[in-house]
Every structure is written in C-alpha cells, then in structure tokens.
Design an enzyme around this catalytic site. Structure first.
Site, short mmCIF file in Angstrom:
data_model
loop_
_atom_site.label_atom_id
_atom_site.label_comp_id
_atom_site.label_asym_id
_atom_site.label_seq_id
_atom_site.Cartn_x
_atom_site.Cartn_y
_atom_site.Cartn_z
N GLU A 12 0.81 -1.22 0.00
CA GLU A 12 0.00 0.00 0.00
C GLU A 12 0.85 1.28 0.00
O GLU A 12 0.32 2.36 -0.26
CB GLU A 12 -0.95 -0.01 1.20
CG GLU A 12 -1.94 -1.16 1.15
CD GLU A 12 -2.79 -1.31 2.39
OE1 GLU A 12 -3.91 -1.85 2.28
OE2 GLU A 12 -2.35 -0.88 3.49
N ASP A 198 -11.19 -6.66 -2.74
CA ASP A 198 -12.15 -7.77 -2.67
C ASP A 198 -13.53 -7.18 -2.46
O ASP A 198 -13.69 -5.97 -2.31
CB ASP A 198 -11.78 -8.73 -1.51
CG ASP A 198 -11.78 -8.02 -0.16
OD1 ASP A 198 -12.84 -7.98 0.47
OD2 ASP A 198 -10.72 -7.50 0.25
#
Length: 236
Positions: A12, A198
């Site tokens: 990230e 997701d």
C-alpha cells in the site's frame, strides 16, 4: 505544505516510496517514517501496520514528530457498493467505526463514547481527489462512506448485519476511522483513499491475496494525482 501519508501494508506504500525523491528515513517505536518529496509536495510516508491500534500509534507519532498540514490514508478495502469492481476507488465522504457499540448509553451504532458518530474529511482534500479522478483512466472512483473495524470481513452474515447498520457503506477496512479519530483529536485535516481488493464475501481471502498489489497501486496512483491537484494555499 507537508502531507502525511499512511498505509498499513508494504504493497500500500511501496509505489509511493519508490516515486519519492530526497528521501530520508527515521524509525520510531519500530515504525519507519520516510520524509521526502512526492508530486512536488513535501511528504512523510509511513507503513503503520494492520488494525486500529497500530494505525492510531503511527498517526499520533506522525503528527507529533512531523506536524503535517494534512493526513491521507491510502490502501485497500473490501467493497460494498454494487457499482464498483475490484481495483476501483472510494474517496471518503465520511468515516465510521463499524465494530463499536455503546448504544446502551444513547450513542449511535458505530459511535465511540465522547466522539462524533462520523469523522468528516477536509473538503479541500476531497475536492482535490475528485479533480484527480479524470486522470485515472478506466479506474472508477466514487465518494462514499468508509467503515473501519478490527476484522477482515468475508462472512455474508456479518456483511448483511453491517449493511443493516450502515446501508450507505461503500467500503470497509481496518485503519481509516482510527486515523480519522486521531486527526480529529489533533485538529489535523484528513481524507481516506481506498482501492478495492475484494468484495467482502466468501471469496475475499483469495481475492485479497490476488489483488492487494493492484489495489495498492491504484490507491497510490490516486494519492499522487491528488497531491498534484493540491494548492498549498488551500490548507484550512
């Protein structure tokens, strides 16, 4: 103008760190803070670790040691908005805890005692993020409610309950509301930028492992485009 940028995991923040110039690092309490220049702005990037406590520690250290003018939380999230696909982006319109319940004392579900029910990002940061959307290409981005809790959500029953409590929720993750609460306490403007790894369902563990790098890249790209749009005179 100095901007603090916080991501929980290496994928990230990796793209942001790789794009920095004049970088120098300092480790405090086991957390590395990398200061430098990114997209023409002075920044401090840190990988907080996963979860609300880790995020709170990193945010507090960042604010106390580096005094940023604003904080951006970047990273991945589970998606709840039907209009979004894996890799798409949610810009926080508000941030709430989804795993807090002190309703017995008259608070809203998700509201921590003696705290606001929702943490509202700085309008100028949201405005800069919205200006950056046009440069994302095929990646879709929307404003929406982002909820935070210390759980990876992949249980349809729990997902249903969360949507009953927060029907407008666009994404959930594990750090944003903690970062927002610390920023609120210190009076530091913030925004949360998350890319979907997701869809918060039974497939989420597999999807997360498969798409975390993609989500991290898209979120990092959005942050860099946001930085380019920021006017140093807009800090408020």
């Amino acid at each position: 103008m100095k901007i603090g940028i916080i991501g929980a995991m290496e994928p990230e923040v990796a793209h942001l760190i790789a794009a920095m110039t004049n970088a120098s690092s300092q480790t405090i309490a086991g957390i590395e803070f990398i200061a430098g220049t990114l997209a023409g702005k002075d920044v401090v990037v840190t990988r907080s670790g996963i979860g609300k406590v880790a995020a709170s520690i990193a945010t507090t250290l960042l604010i106390e040691k580096y005094a940023p003018d604003a904080v951006i939380n970047t990273g991945s999230a589970g998606g709840f908005a039907d209009s979004l696909s894996i890799g798409d982006i949610v810009i926080s319109s508000e941030v709430r805890h989804h795993d807090v319940d002190v309703t017995a004392f008259g608070y809203e579900i998700g509201q921590m005692a003696q705290q606001p029910a929702a943490f509202i990002p700085a309008p100028y940061l949201v405005e800069a993020a919205n200006k950056a959307i046009a440069q994302l290409g095929e990646v879709k981005a929307i404003e929406g409610l982002i909820c935070t809790g210390d759980s990876f959500i992949c249980d349809p029953v729990r997902t249903k309950t969360m949507l009953e409590h927060f029907p407008t929720m666009a994404a959930c993750e594990m750090e944003g509301a903690a970062i927002a609460q610390v920023c609120h306490q210190f009076g530091v403007p913030f925004v949360v930028i998350r890319s979907l790894s997701d869809n918060a369902n039974n497939d989420s563990p597999v999807d997360f492992d498969s798409y975390i790098v993609k989500a991290g890249y898209h979120s990092a790209l959005m942050v860099m485009l946001l930085l380019e749009q920021l006017d140093p005179n807009s800090v408020k």
